[in-house]
Design a protein around this motif. Sequence first.
Motif, PDB file in Angstrom:
ATOM      1  N   GLY A 334      41.152  51.569  52.009  1.00 50.55           N
ATOM      2  CA  GLY A 334      40.531  51.667  50.692  1.00 50.55           C
ATOM      3  C   GLY A 334      41.213  52.717  49.829  1.00 50.55           C
ATOM      4  N   ARG A 335      40.958  52.647  48.536  1.00 48.33           N
ATOM      5  CA  ARG A 335      41.671  53.490  47.575  1.00 48.33           C
ATOM      6  C   ARG A 335      41.289  54.961  47.637  1.00 48.33           C
ATOM      7  NH1 ARG A 335      44.961  51.101  44.146  1.00 48.33           N
ATOM      8  NH2 ARG A 335      44.732  48.870  43.870  1.00 48.33           N
ATOM      9  N   GLN A 336      40.077  55.223  48.130  1.00 53.45           N
ATOM     10  CA  GLN A 336      39.652  56.637  48.113  1.00 53.45           C
ATOM     11  C   GLN A 336      40.382  57.486  49.154  1.00 53.45           C
ATOM     12  OE1 GLN A 336      37.885  54.102  49.024  1.00 53.45           O
ATOM     13  NE2 GLN A 336      36.558  54.542  50.770  1.00 53.45           N
ATOM     14  N   VAL A 337      40.988  56.829  50.158  1.00 51.70           N
ATOM     15  CA  VAL A 337      41.759  57.599  51.153  1.00 51.70           C
ATOM     16  C   VAL A 337      43.206  57.686  50.674  1.00 51.70           C
ATOM     17  CG1 VAL A 337      42.488  57.704  53.553  1.00 51.70           C
ATOM     18  CG2 VAL A 337      40.248  56.779  52.969  1.00 51.70           C
ATOM     19  N   VAL A 338      43.662  58.922  50.448  1.00 53.12           N
ATOM     20  CA  VAL A 338      45.010  59.094  49.892  1.00 53.12           C
ATOM     21  C   VAL A 338      45.964  59.588  50.981  1.00 53.12           C
ATOM     22  CG1 VAL A 338      46.339  60.203  48.062  1.00 53.12           C
ATOM     23  CG2 VAL A 338      43.900  59.780  47.754  1.00 53.12           C
ATOM     24  N   PRO A 339      46.960  58.769  51.341  1.00 53.41           N
ATOM     25  CA  PRO A 339      47.920  59.243  52.351  1.00 53.41           C
ATOM     26  C   PRO A 339      48.798  60.349  51.770  1.00 53.41           C
ATOM     27  CG  PRO A 339      48.057  56.866  52.004  1.00 53.41           C
ATOM     28  CD  PRO A 339      47.249  57.416  50.892  1.00 53.41           C
ATOM     29  N   PRO A 340      49.306  61.243  52.616  1.00 52.12           N
ATOM     30  CA  PRO A 340      50.211  62.269  52.092  1.00 52.12           C
ATOM     31  C   PRO A 340      51.554  61.654  51.704  1.00 52.12           C
ATOM     32  CG  PRO A 340      50.054  62.429  54.468  1.00 52.12           C
ATOM     33  CD  PRO A 340      49.103  61.355  54.055  1.00 52.12           C
ATOM     34  N   THR A 341      52.286  62.377  50.887  1.00 50.51           N
ATOM     35  CA  THR A 341      53.551  61.839  50.385  1.00 50.51           C
ATOM     36  C   THR A 341      54.727  62.579  51.012  1.00 50.51           C
ATOM     37  OG1 THR A 341      52.403  61.629  48.290  1.00 50.51           O
ATOM     38  CG2 THR A 341      54.783  61.320  48.241  1.00 50.51           C
ATOM     39  N   GLN A 342      55.703  61.803  51.466  1.00 49.55           N
ATOM     40  CA  GLN A 342      56.979  62.439  51.839  1.00 49.55           C
ATOM     41  C   GLN A 342      58.087  61.644  51.176  1.00 49.55           C
ATOM     42  OE1 GLN A 342      58.591  62.380  55.886  1.00 49.55           O
ATOM     43  NE2 GLN A 342      59.047  64.548  55.639  1.00 49.55           N
ATOM     44  N   LEU A 343      58.913  62.350  50.424  1.00 52.64           N
ATOM     45  CA  LEU A 343      59.994  61.654  49.733  1.00 52.64           C
ATOM     46  C   LEU A 343      61.127  61.408  50.723  1.00 52.64           C
ATOM     47  CD1 LEU A 343      60.001  63.790  46.456  1.00 52.64           C
ATOM     48  CD2 LEU A 343      58.767  61.671  46.903  1.00 52.64           C
ATOM     49  N   LYS A 344      61.762  60.261  50.570  1.00 53.43           N
ATOM     50  CA  LYS A 344      62.813  59.905  51.531  1.00 53.43           C
ATOM     51  C   LYS A 344      64.040  59.503  50.727  1.00 53.43           C
ATOM     52  CE  LYS A 344      63.458  56.406  55.146  1.00 53.43           C
ATOM     53  NZ  LYS A 344      62.924  55.119  55.587  1.00 53.43           N
ATOM     54  N   ASN A 345      65.017  60.372  50.679  1.00 58.57           N
ATOM     55  CA  ASN A 345      66.191  60.091  49.862  1.00 58.57           C
ATOM     56  C   ASN A 345      67.480  60.392  50.611  1.00 58.57           C
ATOM     57  OD1 ASN A 345      65.246  59.370  47.032  1.00 58.57           O
ATOM     58  ND2 ASN A 345      63.991  61.150  47.520  1.00 58.57           N
ATOM     59  N   ASN A 346      68.582  59.805  50.100  1.00 60.04           N
ATOM     60  CA  ASN A 346      69.855  60.030  50.779  1.00 60.04           C
ATOM     61  C   ASN A 346      70.453  61.377  50.390  1.00 60.04           C
ATOM     62  OD1 ASN A 346      71.118  59.792  48.311  1.00 60.04           O
ATOM     63  ND2 ASN A 346      71.565  57.615  48.575  1.00 60.04           N
ATOM     64  N   PHE A 347      71.589  61.672  50.992  1.00 61.59           N
ATOM     65  CA  PHE A 347      72.236  62.975  50.838  1.00 61.59           C
ATOM     66  C   PHE A 347      72.453  63.341  49.361  1.00 61.59           C
ATOM     67  CE2 PHE A 347      76.353  65.077  50.156  1.00 61.59           C
ATOM     68  CZ  PHE A 347      76.069  66.304  50.720  1.00 61.59           C
ATOM     69  N   PHE A 348      72.857  62.351  48.558  1.00 67.73           N
ATOM     70  CA  PHE A 348      73.181  62.668  47.166  1.00 67.73           C
ATOM     71  C   PHE A 348      71.932  63.013  46.357  1.00 67.73           C
ATOM     72  CE2 PHE A 348      73.859  61.686  42.703  1.00 67.73           C
ATOM     73  CZ  PHE A 348      74.966  62.495  42.442  1.00 67.73           C
TER      74      PHE A 348
END
Lengths: 659, 346
Positions: A334-348
């Motif tokens: 459901g929308r009320q549960v907010v997962p944590p965020t981790q950004l995933k990007n390459n070296f550049f």
Amino acid sequence: MAIQKMEYLRIVGSLEDMHEVLEKLVLSEKLHFDFEGTTEYDNSYIIHEYESVMTGPSSFEHEDFEAVEAQCDRMEKDLEHLAKGMDIRLELDKSSISGTPCSLSEAQDDLNKLMEQLGQVVSEINRKREAILKYEQFRETLNGITYKDIDFGRVAALNYFAYEIGALSQENVIRLRKNYENISAIALNIGMIKASSEYIDIILYPRQFAEETSKLLKSLNWVRLDIPENLSGTVSEMIGQVNDRIRNLRNEIGEQSKVINTNKAGTISLLSRIYTAVKLERRILGLEREITYGTSTFVLNAWIRKDDKKEIMRVLDPLIQKIKVEEKNPNELGRQVVPPTQLKNNFFFRPFEKVIKLYGMPSYDEIDPTPFVAITFCLMFGIMFGDMGQGFVYFLAGLLISKKRRAIGQLLSRLGASSILFGAAYGSLFGLEQEELPWLWSLTGRPLDPRNIPVILIAGVAFGIAALTSSFTFSIINYIKKSNIEEGIFGKNGLAGYIFLISLVLTIVAVVKAIKLPVAVPLASMVASLAAMVAKEPLSNLVSAKRPLLHGSVGAYLTESLFEGVETVLSTLSNAISFIRVGAFALNHAGLFLAFLVMSDVTSNIVLKIVILLLGNILILTLEGLVVFIQGLRLEYYEMFGKYFQGGGIAFSPAKINN
Amino acid sequence: MNPYIAYDALNTKIVTQKGRLLDENSFEKIIGCNTVEQVTEVLFTRYDLKRYIENVKTGDLHRDDLETLLNRYKVSVIENILHYCSGPYREFILVFLMEYEIYDISLILRKIARGEELDDIESHFIHSEKYSVLQYGKLKASRTVLQYVENLKGTPYYNPLKTVTDTDAVKREFHIEMKLQQLYFKTLLTKAEKLFDEDKRIAHDLIGLKIDFLNVQWIYRAKRLYDISPEQMLIYSLQGGRRLDFDRLRKLCYSKSADEVKILASQYLKHNMLTSDKGADIERNANDYIFKYIKGIKHHGTIGSVLAYIYILDSAVREFVTVTEGIRYKLPGEQLEQYLLNRENR
């Protein structure tokens, strides 16, 4: 190049196994515990459900948290005591406990053995070090005394007078001096303590006035300096005696350290293992205090990266018969549960995550703007600060800084590289161009070439429109992902807002006759999109078949949305024009150096010429570089983030042991 | 045009705020109350002060609670003034918040020295949460006075308190009070140095006047009530007075009796402040004089309006507390009036 996918874990088990489960999970460093996402009610329900089926003791004796905490405190104090004596810093060594786990009681046994073996020597060494510190402080005071031939022993031998030496602030010295005639003591200034800018005074007073003098000194914030035992003679002699004592103490410490230094490496590694075990216990204790319990069951909730699932199951494998692990996809919660965020990007792109986090953390269901920010920021910086030489300086500086401040250094080196590329296009090397260095190649020619000026300014706006197009696209996608039709389609940062922007640009282009288009067409489109924005609530309700079309009074709605409409017109106009600064700063960059070039032309002295040009480059590299960076940041944050960035995300922060 | 302070905006703000708490009707209304409950009701409903204090019901508002509540209100007023200031003016106004920090650090220190529990101490804190940079958690965790003073290292309060011992904190509390008061006024005068000339003059005059009255009060009470040597009296007298320079202070401190202090003080200050021995009377006399002075200074476009507002508010709060205490002890209305300032000075 996205936001890391998460999964939700719910682990239910017997209280007997809780410590072991937590230990494994903390050591894995892959779980972001969530004590708020699920309600107490949910967890209690699960506990009731499992307590009836799970085997285990009917009532479990809880650990006495306070006692464990106190034990950890004691152990840390002992560890610090030993580390101080050995002159080392306590470091974590996670590998020492991950293979062969170390319980707190085992760690306590090891520590007891170490204390038995080294405790006494270490205490003596620490005591001697403290004594050295006191002697050094006293020596500093003695060195501050101007009259080195004063013999305090002789002063102390006076029959009718007593004395004190001590420190007084300048302000209090003045207070004392101003009323000196009324004071029944003699105050003589004999020196100064440089570190605290305090005066060293000797106060002599008749013995019968001891109490009165003591009260007086108390009011003056008098810091009494006590002469350590067995020191005597003049100040110079005492300095010599203090030096001897310090030397002797150091020699004694050296001798005693030999005991410690036998198998020092082994002791250090044991200390690290004990220290890590204590820190692990503290971390577990913290989690245990937050977890929901029943009489025999616990339940804990955590987020994991989807990619880590296998690894976590492997970690929990030895316990899998005793616990129940339930996995869930965020969509199921459901929308009320907010997962944590981790950004995933390459070296550049990764260093640009810093720019994003400085503004806020994107929420889990937003688009990760890092690649877009990286590309636009590099382009803007390059256009505004294009120079091969200066860019190379930034590139090198970035490489150097990245050794200490990784993200900032890498960010700078990327901006430097972009500056080099645009510098090559403009044909600019440390501000010098083809006119001064005819061998320099260039793609576009110098920015200040009269033919280039309008092109550069228009290119700035064109770049802005392209950047805004992407920003609007992200915004529309973000809103649609959240099923927000009102803002996504009819909002000022949605489709209607975008059509308004493009219509505005086309109107201007049509008015100046740059393209053959009747002005009425884009004007009509502007009016239509503005009307859609003003009527966004009823329109979105109409599209999604919701009734009533409007909540609240029509008057209030119209007043609010009309004002919003006016604000949209103004902000769209300023948004589009704002990007002119990209071109303007490119001209400014060249112009600023031109000023130094003209100054250097005034003199025929070659050394002076070089100095002027060098100064110009330094000024540009420091001041102008900073201004361009801030302008780039402003465009990112204000013009672009303002459109699409919603934020409100919680950073993924796995539980781990730390110092 | 002063770039560091928006006088016009501030004056508008002050006029509105004065209307809220300091108008004539406020006092009439309070004096008209028969019970503390009614006073509280007026403060909570009419002046919307309830948000400054937690968990207090109208019936059980004790003197401490009332002081906490009104002091927090004063802090919020100063915080609001700070919105309109920058540069040296902001630095100067910030010093007024020191008074409340001093109140809190003295409170913690007292409790530590006496070995009392500190559990509920936050409910008595009045410092500005927005601007205070002291680490109250760390201060609270101190076990001894020595440790407490060590924890103050790096703050302006360390130097004045560095020689304080456990016994001082219990038996010689006035040393601490006086040292902190000296720090406060010294900082105030130092920061006033950076103001524009006209503002600097007004600030020095007004603060100097306050210093004069505090000094007279201190010396008179020390002579009459305590066994304090003239040397100590002089050391703890505040510097920077308007009419009492060092020589006059010395004459006051070395005068033979409290009565001689009375005569000298009225001669120096040209105002008979010590009409009775009661603290409340002395304070009222001093405030009456200060307010008369405040009325005479230039308010428009100067720091005078801000300082006047802070002083008037300060005294109004004291009056509120005194009158409420009078109501608590069922004093008749006429007697309550005695504790208030002369109306024409307001």
